[in-house]
Every structure is written in C-alpha cells, then in structure tokens.
Design a protein around this motif. Structure first.
Motif, mmCIF file in Angstrom:
data_model
loop_
_atom_site.group_PDB
_atom_site.id
_atom_site.type_symbol
_atom_site.label_atom_id
_atom_site.label_comp_id
_atom_site.label_asym_id
_atom_site.label_seq_id
_atom_site.Cartn_x
_atom_site.Cartn_y
_atom_site.Cartn_z
ATOM 1 N N LEU A 174 0.892 -1.212 -0.031
ATOM 2 C CA LEU A 174 0.055 0.047 -0.121
ATOM 3 C C LEU A 174 0.910 1.233 -0.128
ATOM 4 O O LEU A 174 1.730 1.354 1.008
ATOM 5 C CB LEU A 174 -0.834 0.088 1.322
ATOM 6 N N LEU A 175 0.703 2.067 -0.896
ATOM 7 C CA LEU A 175 1.286 3.366 -1.077
ATOM 8 C C LEU A 175 0.253 4.426 -0.865
ATOM 9 O O LEU A 175 -0.882 4.509 -1.490
ATOM 10 C CB LEU A 175 1.895 3.836 -2.208
ATOM 11 N N VAL A 217 0.511 12.149 9.516
ATOM 12 C CA VAL A 217 0.082 10.785 9.003
ATOM 13 C C VAL A 217 0.994 9.674 9.130
ATOM 14 O O VAL A 217 0.638 8.546 9.767
ATOM 15 C CB VAL A 217 -0.457 10.858 7.671
ATOM 16 N N ASN A 218 2.239 9.680 8.748
ATOM 17 C CA ASN A 218 3.100 8.855 8.861
ATOM 18 C C ASN A 218 3.470 8.192 10.321
ATOM 19 O O ASN A 218 3.458 7.196 10.510
ATOM 20 C CB ASN A 218 4.391 9.022 8.111
ATOM 21 N N LEU A 269 1.189 0.317 12.516
ATOM 22 C CA LEU A 269 1.238 -0.125 10.916
ATOM 23 C C LEU A 269 2.562 0.496 10.817
ATOM 24 O O LEU A 269 2.778 1.644 10.688
ATOM 25 C CB LEU A 269 -0.030 0.778 10.410
ATOM 26 N N ASN A 270 3.238 -0.551 10.225
ATOM 27 C CA ASN A 270 4.531 -0.165 9.782
ATOM 28 C C ASN A 270 4.758 0.779 8.626
ATOM 29 O O ASN A 270 4.211 0.118 7.482
ATOM 30 C CB ASN A 270 5.488 -1.528 9.534
ATOM 31 N N LEU A 288 7.930 -0.960 -0.491
ATOM 32 C CA LEU A 288 6.542 -1.435 -0.389
ATOM 33 C C LEU A 288 6.531 -2.922 0.271
ATOM 34 O O LEU A 288 5.722 -3.332 0.881
ATOM 35 C CB LEU A 288 5.979 -1.539 -1.621
ATOM 36 N N GLN A 289 7.683 -3.481 -0.020
ATOM 37 C CA GLN A 289 7.985 -4.943 0.287
ATOM 38 C C GLN A 289 8.131 -4.809 1.913
ATOM 39 O O GLN A 289 7.926 -5.858 2.991
ATOM 40 C CB GLN A 289 9.097 -5.651 -0.011
ATOM 41 N N LYS A 290 8.569 -3.747 2.488
ATOM 42 C CA LYS A 290 8.911 -3.616 3.965
ATOM 43 C C LYS A 290 7.634 -3.145 5.018
ATOM 44 O O LYS A 290 7.972 -3.211 6.130
ATOM 45 C CB LYS A 290 10.141 -2.549 4.071
#
Length: 418
Positions: A32-33, A127-128, A136-137, A175-177
């Motif tokens: 998710l981006l 937000v981050n 949520l990582n 995105l894999q992380k």
C-alpha cells in the motif's frame, strides 16, 4: 499493490487521521502506497501567506502563526510531547520562517511553490507518525525525488521517463517492507527546487505513481459517497454514478468537475488501472469505479459549476477581422501567462474567452494583450457546463440569470452567466 489518496478534508483534524488509520487497517496484507494532501484548508492559508509575503503586508507572521497553531493543535491531540513528530513539523515550518525573513526577489510562481508545498510535507509527516503509533509499519517518502518536472512552477510538466525510472528503482523494495506515505501535488526540478502540479493535484500524483508501478487500482477517499452528477453544496437530490467510463470521466474533469483533478485519468487509462472514488467516512461502501468499460447511466444531467470567471472580448485595434495570425499571437500570450481557456468563441471582429481568475496571471495576460489588441472584460461570472442536458434542466439553471455567452453541442451546453 494499491495506491490510496486522502484529500485535505479527510485529514482536517485529529479524528480524521485516526479514521485514516482505521481505513488502512482494513487493507493490511496488501502492498500500500498512500498519497496525502495538505490538511483541511491549509493550501488556501498558505496561498494567502504567499500573497501577503510577496506584497510585504504586515500580517505575514500572523497568518503563518495561525497555520502553525492549527497543525500543533492536531498533533497535540494525537501524540505525547516526547514524540519526534514535534521536531519534524518544526523543521518543515522553519523553511518558511527562513524565506519570509528575506525580501521577495524571485518570480511569484517560484515563491508560491516553495511555500505552499510545505502543507503536504507537514501533513504526511503527521500521518506517517500516527500510522506507526497505531502499529502499522509505515515509511515517509519525499515525492520530490521521484516525480521529476520541468521548471514550470505552479504547473510542473512531468518528465515521464525520468520519473518512471526513479519510482521503479526504489519504491517497489520499500513497499515490500511496509506502507509508504508520500505527498500529493508536488514534484522536483533538476536543480532540487520544489514544483507543484496544479491546484488539487494530489489525485494526479496518485495516478502518476500507480501507472509507473502498474498498480492494481487507485482509490481516492473523499467526503462524498462517490462521483455525483452535481456538487451537493449547490444542488439538492444529487445522484451517484456507480460506474463511469474513462472517456466520460475525462470529459467531466476537463469541464471542471472538482472531485477529480483533470490530469488524473489519462495515465490510468493508458495503464488500464481502475480509479475508485469512495467515502472515507463509510469505507465499506462501493463508491464509484472509473474503468475502460464502465457503464454510463445518466438519470439526471451532469452539472458542473466554475465560479470566479472572467469573460474577455479581444479585438484588433484597427477593426480588422480576427484572423489565424491574430489567434496565433493571442494563444501565445495565453500560454506565456499560464492562463487556460475554459470556453471560447470567434466572430468577425472579436475573440471571446472565459477563464478562471488568477489575479497575477490575469494581470500578466492583460499587459501582453493590450500592446496589440483592444480588450474588454467582465469579472465575477459563473460558467455552467451541463452534459446530457434536457430543456427542463437548462430552464431551471438559467432562471433569473443573464446569459453572456452560450455554446451548444450534441451532449454538452456551456453558459457564462451573471
């Protein structure tokens, strides 16, 4: 892989950011981006700050302090005082502090982009940080190093090959992380200056990234149940479209439908990626899906209003016919002034256009036109565009109004009214 875009209304306060995290939790397990706009009406406030700074008004610091106070109120509700987000936000705002301490020397559009862009940089930091607090990582990404544009400030032209190369080089591994959070509306030049992609350009950002990564879909989360036939702020009994084709959506955005940025659809259409428009308050609802074979059903006409319009009538000083040579020169001045034409009509002796009023650009355009042409204009007008219209719908829309210009085609009618 999914791309989400959250607009300013969805993150206007602390509860909105909590809601964003709750929406994201429902999509765990997906790459998710997330593209985020400036919070609430921050862009408007930063535009006001920019103008005040350029004009060297006395209220510059008052406006800026109000902007900072608004953001600190939100983060104080969400975080403990020891959270690093307070320093991150302060470090973002200090860029404006440095700028407004100096006298303005640069082009207005350049100054605009350097100041107004801070809204997205701050909102995405917040937000981050909250997504990580919620378990949520998430990783923050500066989009200015990935969406490359030319030096057209306030309307950056994307350099697609360079942009695609940069996006595909780094973002798939990120995105894999975990989740990636980045800014809408922004780009960067080869000189490392900030550009913006045009007002309300965060949808376009999501579209650019999705097309480069061949995403499964883009979802833009709005404060409406989907795409409606008219703006509910101005019209009652609106109806929602369950589906739209790319071509119909392009037509609607071209004429000014504000729910989607005009440039959003084309990159998605090229990559055959569907665009979903869904309500952030009810994420389980279907919303509207825009896709290649979307079914267009028009129970009511589509009504699009553009306010704060100017109608210009341009004629030759020697009363000669408006020729192709004249039009070539006129359009060159429009391009140089970065003024877009919403509607136009040519007669023997005049060329009439309807445009949005951006005062600095309008002044630049008038200065250019007045050298070779006679120009008359009216301000404070409204452009009404109606697609799939009926005589009854037109009568209701124009009742009590003076029509200054009208154009009719098979599916669309446009009216400039006073």
């Amino acid at each position: 892989m999914l791309v989400f875009k959250f607009g300013g209304a969805s993150v206007k306060d602390a509860s909105g950011i909590v809601n964003l995290a709750n929406v994201v939790k429902q999509y765990q397990g997906n790459q998710l981006l997330i593209v985020v706009s400036a919070m609430g009406k921050t862009t408007n406030a930063l535009e006001k700050l920019t103008k005040s700074y350029v004009d060297q008004d006395e209220d510059v610091h008052d406006i800026f302090n109000d902007i900072k106070k608004y953001h600190y109120t939100i983060i104080e509700e969400l975080f403990e005082p020891s959270n690093p987000i307070f320093n991150d936000v302060a470090n973002s705002f200090v860029e404006i502090d440095w700028m407004i301490e100096e006298e303005p020397h640069d082009d207005y559009d350049f100054i605009y982009d350097q100041i107004v862009s801070i809204g997205e940089l701050v909102s995405t930091r917040i937000v981050n940080a909250y997504l990580n607090k919620a378990g949520l990582n998430s990783q923050w990404l500066d989009v200015r190093g990935y969406i490359h544009t030319d030096n057209t400030y306030r309307e950056g032209v994307v350099q697609w090959d360079k942009t695609k190369e940069s996006i595909n080089k780094d973002i798939p591994s990120l995105l894999q992380k975990g989740i990636v959070v980045t800014q809408g509306f922004l780009g960067g030049t080869s000189e490392n200056f900030t550009t913006t992609l045009g007002r309300e350009g965060s949808d376009y950002t999501a579209s650019i990234i999705a097309s480069c990564l061949d995403a499964e879909s883009v979802t833009t989360w709005k404060d409406v149940p989907g795409i409606l036939n008219a703006d509910p702020k101005f019209f009652e009994d609106t109806v929602k479209f369950d589906e739209l084709s790319y071509s119909e959506a392009i037509e609607m955005t071209y004429y000014g439908a504000s729910v989607i940025h005009p440039k959003t659809i084309k990159p998605l259409q090229n990559a055959n990626i569907p665009l979903l428009v869904k309500p952030f308050t009810n994420p389980g609802e279907a919303g509207t899906v825009i896709k290649e074979n979307g079914i267009n059903k028009f129970e009511k006409p589509v009504i699009i209003l553009k306010q704060n319009q100017v109608l210009l009538s341009i004629s030759a000083k020697d009363y000669s016919f408006i020729s192709e040579d004249h039009l070539s020169g006129i359009f060159g001045l429009f391009a140089k002034s970065q003024v877009k034409v919403n509607m136009m009509q040519t007669s023997a002796l005049s060329f009439t256009v309807c445009i949005d009023l951006f005062e600095d650009r309008f002044k630049k355009l008038l200065n250019g036109l007045n050298q070779s042409f006679r120009v008359k204009y009216n301000q404070g007008l409204t452009l009404i565009t109606v697609r799939h219209y009926s005589p009854a719908s037109l009568k209701e829309l124009t009742d009590g109004k003076t029509i200054l210009l009208e154009q009719v085609s098979r599916n669309t009618i446009q009216l400039v009214v006073k």
